[in-house]
Motif scaffolding. Structure first.
Motif, short mmCIF file in Angstrom:
data_model
loop_
_atom_site.label_atom_id
_atom_site.label_comp_id
_atom_site.label_asym_id
_atom_site.label_seq_id
_atom_site.Cartn_x
_atom_site.Cartn_y
_atom_site.Cartn_z
N GLY A 223 0.92 -1.12 0.03
CA GLY A 223 -0.18 0.02 0.04
C GLY A 223 0.97 1.12 0.15
O GLY A 223 0.26 2.45 0.22
N ILE A 224 2.22 1.09 -0.30
CA ILE A 224 3.03 2.35 -0.10
C ILE A 224 2.84 3.09 -1.60
O ILE A 224 3.04 2.48 -2.73
CB ILE A 224 4.61 1.84 0.04
N ASP A 225 2.64 4.49 -1.33
CA ASP A 225 2.56 5.27 -2.77
C ASP A 225 4.19 5.63 -3.11
O ASP A 225 4.82 6.18 -2.75
CB ASP A 225 2.12 6.38 -2.28
N ILE A 226 4.57 4.75 -4.36
CA ILE A 226 5.77 4.75 -4.67
C ILE A 226 6.03 5.16 -5.93
O ILE A 226 5.10 4.69 -7.10
CB ILE A 226 6.49 3.37 -4.39
N SER A 227 7.14 5.97 -6.54
CA SER A 227 7.15 6.44 -7.64
C SER A 227 8.75 6.20 -8.10
O SER A 227 9.51 6.77 -7.21
CB SER A 227 6.90 8.07 -7.99
N ILE A 228 9.05 5.86 -9.16
CA ILE A 228 10.47 5.50 -9.56
C ILE A 228 10.99 6.02 -10.69
O ILE A 228 9.99 5.80 -11.95
CB ILE A 228 10.94 4.11 -9.63
N GLN A 229 11.98 7.07 -10.94
CA GLN A 229 12.32 7.61 -12.26
C GLN A 229 13.83 7.01 -12.31
O GLN A 229 14.59 7.49 -11.57
CB GLN A 229 12.42 9.14 -12.28
N ALA A 230 14.14 6.13 -13.14
CA ALA A 230 15.47 5.42 -13.36
C ALA A 230 16.00 5.74 -14.77
O ALA A 230 15.69 5.19 -15.63
CB ALA A 230 15.30 4.00 -12.97
#
Length: 454
Positions: free
Chosen positions: A309-316
Motif C-alpha cells: 500500500g506504499i505510494d511509490i514512484s521511480i524515475q530510473a
C-alpha cells in the motif's frame, strides 16, 4: 648522513608496500597517494630519530601509530575504526616478530661474553621482521580483499583488542628477559627458546585470527545470500503463478474472440482486444532503466511496495556497466529501497498510513545522481539520550538507525557507504519526518546510457 641515506632508500619499497596494502583495503583519496604517503612517513620517521628519540617500545609504538593514523586519515577512505586497526596491524607485527627471533641471538651473544647483539645482527633482524610484516600484510589483504565490504567496525575492534593483548604480553616478556642478569648459559638458552616460542605463538595467533575472521565473514555472506535466494524464490513463485493465470485466461479469451468473430461482431472484437492490451500492460514491468540488472531489482521492489500500500514512484536512469559495476549499482539501490520500505512499514505497524517513496536517478555529463525520499517513522532508539523538547532523528551519531534490533544500526547504509567511497563519491543523509538519501558518483566514461521510467 649514512643513516638518512639508508632510511630514504629503504623507505621507497617499505612505504610502497604499506601504501599498496592500505589502498586495497581502504581506497586512496588522491591520484598520487603513494608520493604523499612516502613523504609523510619519511618526515615523521626521521623526526622521531633526530629529535624525539622515544626510548621505550610502547612510546615508540604510540608515536609511530599516532603519526601514521593522522596520515592515513588524510590519504585513505574508510571509517576511523578500520584505519586504527590497519595502522596497528602494520606497526605491531614487526615488534612481535622481533621478539620471536631476538632472544636467541641475544642469548648467543651473551654466552660469548658480548653485551648485546652487534649492529650487523640487528640490521639483519630488522630486515627479517620487516619481511615478516610485509608477508602478514599480504596475507591479510588476500584473505579480506574480496570480503572487505563485509568487514565491519565491530570486527576491527575485536581484532585490535587481540593485537594489543598479544603485543603487550610479548613485549613485556621480552623486557623481562633482557633485563634479568646473572643467567647461567643453560638457563639463558632455555629462557630464550621459551620467549621465542611465545612470541612465535603470538604471530601464529594473528594468522589464526585472520583465518577465523575470513570464515566468519564467509558465513555471514552465505546467510545474506540465503536470504536473497529466499526472496528470489518468492518472487519467482509469484511470477510463475501470474503466468499460469495468464495461460488459463488465454484459453477463455480465445474462445470468446472466436465466438465474436463467428457472429461477425468486428467492433466488439476490437474493443475486447483493446481492453485486453490495457490489462496486459498492467502486468508488465513498470520500471525500464536500460539495465537488465537494475530492472530485475527495481521491479520486484516496486511490486512489493505496491502490495504493502506504499505510494511509490521511480524515475530510473542509470550508468552503464563500463562506468559502474552492476553489482555495486544494485547494492546501492537495493539497500536504499529496503531502508525506505522498512521506514514505511514502521508507520504501518503503529497504525499509521503506509507512507510514500520517491526515487529519482539522473545521469549528468560526468556524474550520476540518486535521490530517494520517503516518509519516515523514527525508531524508538532515536529517542535515547535525547533531552525533552529535542527532535529525534533516524540518524544517530552519523549512522542510520535500524528497527531490526533495539539500539542497533542498519548494515544497509554501511554497504552503500562502502560502494560510494570505492568510487570516491558523495553520500548525504537528511532525516526528520521525511528521510532523504542522496548519492553522487563520478563517471569515468563520457557516454551516458539512456533510460526511460515507467
Amino acid at each position: 648522513m649514512r643513516t638518512l641515506f639508508w632510511a630514504v632508500l629503504w623507505g621507497v619499497p617499505s612505504s610502497f608496500l604499506q601504501c599498496r596494502f592500505l589502498e586495497k583495503m581502504l581506497g586512496g583519496k588522491y591520484r598520487y597517494t603513494y608520493v604523499w604517503f612516502y613523504l609523510g612517513s619519511l618526515i615523521y620517521g626521521q623526526a622521531n630519530v633526530r629529535f624525539f628519540r622515544v626510548g621505550t617500545i610502547w612510546g615508540n609504538l604510540l608515536y609511530l601509530c599516532g603519526c601514521a593514523f593522522v596520515l592515513n586519515m588524510a590519504l585513505f577512505h574508510g571509517s576511523t575504526v578500520k584505519k586504527s586497526f590497519f595502522t596497528l596491524w602494520v606497526y605491531c607485527i614487526p615488534d612481535v616478530a622481533f621478539c620471536a627471533v631476538m632472544p636467541l641471538f641475544y642469548a648467543s651473544a651473551a654466552a660469548r661474553g658480548q653485551n648485546g647483539c652487534s649492529d650487523i645482527v640487528l640490521d639483519a633482524l630488522n630486515i627479517t621482521v620487516h619481511l615478516i610484516r610485509f608477508l602478514m600484510m599480504e596475507m591479510l589483504q588476500r584473505r579480506l580483499y574480496v570480503l572487505k565490504r563485509d568487514f565491519t567496525d565491530r570486527d576491527a575492534v575485536y581484532f585490535m583488542y587481540i593485537i594489543l593483548f598479544i603485543y603487550a604480553a610479548v613485549t613485556m616478556q621480552n623486557d623481562l628477559f633482557v633485563g634479568i642478569e646473572g643467567w647461567t648459559t643453560d638457563v639463558l638458552f632455555l629462557a630464550a627458546v621459551f620467549c621465542s616460542l611465545i612470541a612465535s605463538a603470538g604471530l601464529g595467533l594473528y594468522i589464526y585470527c585472520i583465518v577465523m575472521l575470513e570464515k566468519r565473514l564467509l558465513e555471514r555472506m552465505a546467510r545474506q545470500q540465503y536470504q536473497m535466494l529466499g526472496r528470489h524464490l518468492e518472487i519467482s513463485k509469484e511470477q510463475y503463478e501470474h503466468q499460469m493465470k495468464i495461460r488459463h485466461d488465454m484459453k477463455n479469451h480465445g474462445l470468446c474472440l472466436a465466438r465474436l468473430l463467428a457472429e461477425g461482431k468486428t467492433e466488439e472484437v476490437l474493443h475486447y482486444l483493446e481492453q485486453w492490451n490495457i490489462r496486459m500492460d498492467c502486468g508488465t514491468d513498470n520500471i525500464r532503466s536500460g539495465s537488465v540488472f537494475v530492472d530485475a531489482l527495481l521491479n520486484p521492489k516496486y511490486q512489493q511496495a505496491k502490495k504493502l500500500g506504499i505510494d511509490i514512484s521511480i524515475q530510473a536512469a542509470v550508468p552503464g556497466e563500463e562506468e559502474i559495476a552492476p553489482v555495486d549499482l544494485c547494492c546501492i539501490l537495493a539497500n536504499a529501497l529496503d531502508n525506505a520500505i522498512e521506514a514505511c512499514q514502521r508507520g504501518m505497524k503503529e497504525g499509521k498510513p503506509a507512507g510514500w517513496i520517491q526515487m529519482k536517478s539522473q545521469m549528468h555529463t560526468n556524474y550520476w545522481v540518486l535521490e530517494i525520499r520517503n516518509s519516515n517513522e523514527i525508531p524508538s532508539a532515536a529517542y535515547k539520550g535525547k533531552n525533552r523538547g529535542e527532535t529525534p532523528s533516524a540518524i544517530y551519531k552519523g549512522k542510520l538507525l535500524s528497527s531490526k534490533r533495539t539500539g542497533a544500526y542498519g548494515v544497509g547504509l554501511q554497504n552503500i557507504r562502502t560502494v560510494v567511497e570505492q568510487y570516491e563519491g558523495v553520500l548525504d543523509l537528511q532525516a526528520g519526518a521525511c528521510f532523504t538519501l542522496s548519492v553522487m558518483l563520478p563517471l569515468t566514461a563520457k557516454k551516458n546510457p539512456s533510460a526511460s521510467s515507467g
